[in-house]
Design an enzyme around this catalytic site. Structure first.
Site, short mmCIF file in Angstrom:
data_model
loop_
_atom_site.label_atom_id
_atom_site.label_comp_id
_atom_site.label_asym_id
_atom_site.label_seq_id
_atom_site.Cartn_x
_atom_site.Cartn_y
_atom_site.Cartn_z
N CYS A 80 7.27 20.07 -12.72
CA CYS A 80 8.29 20.55 -11.90
C CYS A 80 8.91 22.01 -11.73
O CYS A 80 9.07 22.67 -13.02
CB CYS A 80 9.54 19.80 -12.09
SG CYS A 80 11.09 20.09 -11.05
N SER A 138 -4.20 -10.41 -2.15
CA SER A 138 -4.42 -11.56 -3.17
C SER A 138 -2.99 -12.05 -3.68
O SER A 138 -2.71 -12.96 -4.43
CB SER A 138 -5.08 -11.21 -4.23
OG SER A 138 -4.83 -9.92 -5.25
N ASN A 171 0.57 -1.19 0.02
CA ASN A 171 -0.02 -0.07 -0.03
C ASN A 171 0.90 1.28 -0.04
O ASN A 171 1.99 1.32 0.39
CB ASN A 171 -0.91 -0.17 1.08
CG ASN A 171 -1.80 -1.07 1.30
OD1 ASN A 171 -2.07 -1.75 0.27
ND2 ASN A 171 -2.31 -1.63 2.39
N VAL A 172 0.48 2.43 -0.56
CA VAL A 172 0.96 3.59 -0.62
C VAL A 172 0.40 4.68 0.39
O VAL A 172 0.78 5.94 0.12
CB VAL A 172 1.06 4.14 -2.08
CG1 VAL A 172 1.95 3.09 -2.91
CG2 VAL A 172 -0.38 4.33 -2.53
N HIS A 191 6.14 -0.27 -2.47
CA HIS A 191 5.42 0.53 -3.78
C HIS A 191 5.33 2.09 -3.91
O HIS A 191 5.08 2.69 -4.33
CB HIS A 191 4.04 0.13 -4.18
CG HIS A 191 4.06 -1.31 -4.49
ND1 HIS A 191 2.72 -2.09 -4.71
CD2 HIS A 191 5.16 -2.16 -5.09
CE1 HIS A 191 3.37 -3.25 -4.98
NE2 HIS A 191 4.35 -3.33 -5.46
#
Length: 291
Positions: free
Chosen positions: A187, A229, A112-113, A129
């Site tokens: 940016c 999963s 998860n992030v 991740h």
């Protein structure tokens, strides 16, 4: 009524068996997935059979190549990221933090992030991740907090900022419209492409994270997968490695996993109540005179 009783019995049995597993393997290497965050209001990608619930997420190559893909991504994120920003930790997050505090979790690797494990109190965390609350320039490595970038894009795109849509996984939204007028914030240092500091589909996990996770697994008594999963190879690879190394491998999830054939233990049950029961069973008894 019978179904409720069956669920309660499944939770009780699974919680006891998980506590027994942890007692037998007190140095755990844990990998988590979207299932631990669904109670926090963050949608997941797959159903109980491991199939996509919605179209697959954006590909890294498409995001980097096509301006239109970036317009669509960021316009939807203006709405969908609120789910990640406002999410509160779930009982599953807090139970895993408690297991770490009790000394049972040596390393937690999350796919998860959302950084909710850290907010719940877990300290030994590898964000496999990446983290969704940061953005990074793909040209000069400039970094900024994502909320600051969203504030700039909301100012640049007031019409889009006022739209409403259902939330989707990882800060996306179920919004379909004409995105051609959306202005993307580039940016501020070099005008390069800004991208969330997360591993998109089609990208690779940085070697430093993968090697750190592998080194921690080598010191573990067992591997426990929670709420995942394992369909994505970046997570499944660790379970396959555990199997090849003869490390006991367990899973707690509501559905099937890619590693089902490799598992030594499996509990298909609701995450939070099973984890909470395991925590209660593993808590040391209070000494006489303690309250």
């Amino acid at each position: 009524m019978t179904q409720a009783v069956d669920i309660a019995e499944n939770v009780a049995q699974s919680g006891k068996e998980l506590a027994d597993f942890i007692q037998q393997h007190p140095k755990l290497w844990v990998i988590t997935g979207a299932g631990v965050s669904t109670d926090s209001g963050i949608p997941d990608y797959r159903d109980a059979l491991g199939q996509w619930k919605r179209p697959p997420p954006v590909q890294h190559g498409d995001f980097m190549t096509f301006h239109g893909v970036r317009q669509r991504y960021w316009a939807r994120a203006l709405i969908g990221f609120r789910a990640l920003r406002e999410a509160q930790t779930s009982g599953a997050h807090r139970a895993l933090a408690a297991l770490e505090a009790q000394g049972y979790i040596q390393q937690l690797v999350t796919q998860n992030v959302d950084r909710l494990h850290q907010r719940a109190g877990s300290r030994r965390v590898i964000d496999l991740h990446g983290r969704a609350d940061m953005v990074k320039c793909m040209a000069c490595d400039y970094q900024m907090m994502r909320h600051a970038m969203h504030a700039e894009m909301a100012r640049m795109n007031p019409t889009f900022a006022d739209l409403q849509a259902g939330h989707a996984p990882d800060g996306d939204a179920d919004l379909e419209t004409d995105f051609s007028a959306f202005r993307v914030f580039d940016c501020p240092r070099c005008r390069g492409i800004l991208k969330p500091d997360v591993v998109f589909y089609g990208d690779v996990v940085p070697a430093s994270r993968r090697l750190a996770a592998q080194a921690a697994m080598a010191k573990a008594d067992a591997v426990l997968a929670v709420g995942t999963s394992l369909m994505v190879f970046s997570g499944y690879r660790f379970c396959r490695a555990a199997y090849e190394q003869g490390i006991p491998l367990a899973s707690l999830s509501l559905g099937v996993t890619r590693a089902d054939a490799l598992l030594t233990h499996q509990w298909r049950a609701p995450l939070t109540p099973v984890l909470e029961q395991a925590v209660r069973r593993l808590q040391p008894a209070l000494s006489v005179g303690e309250h």
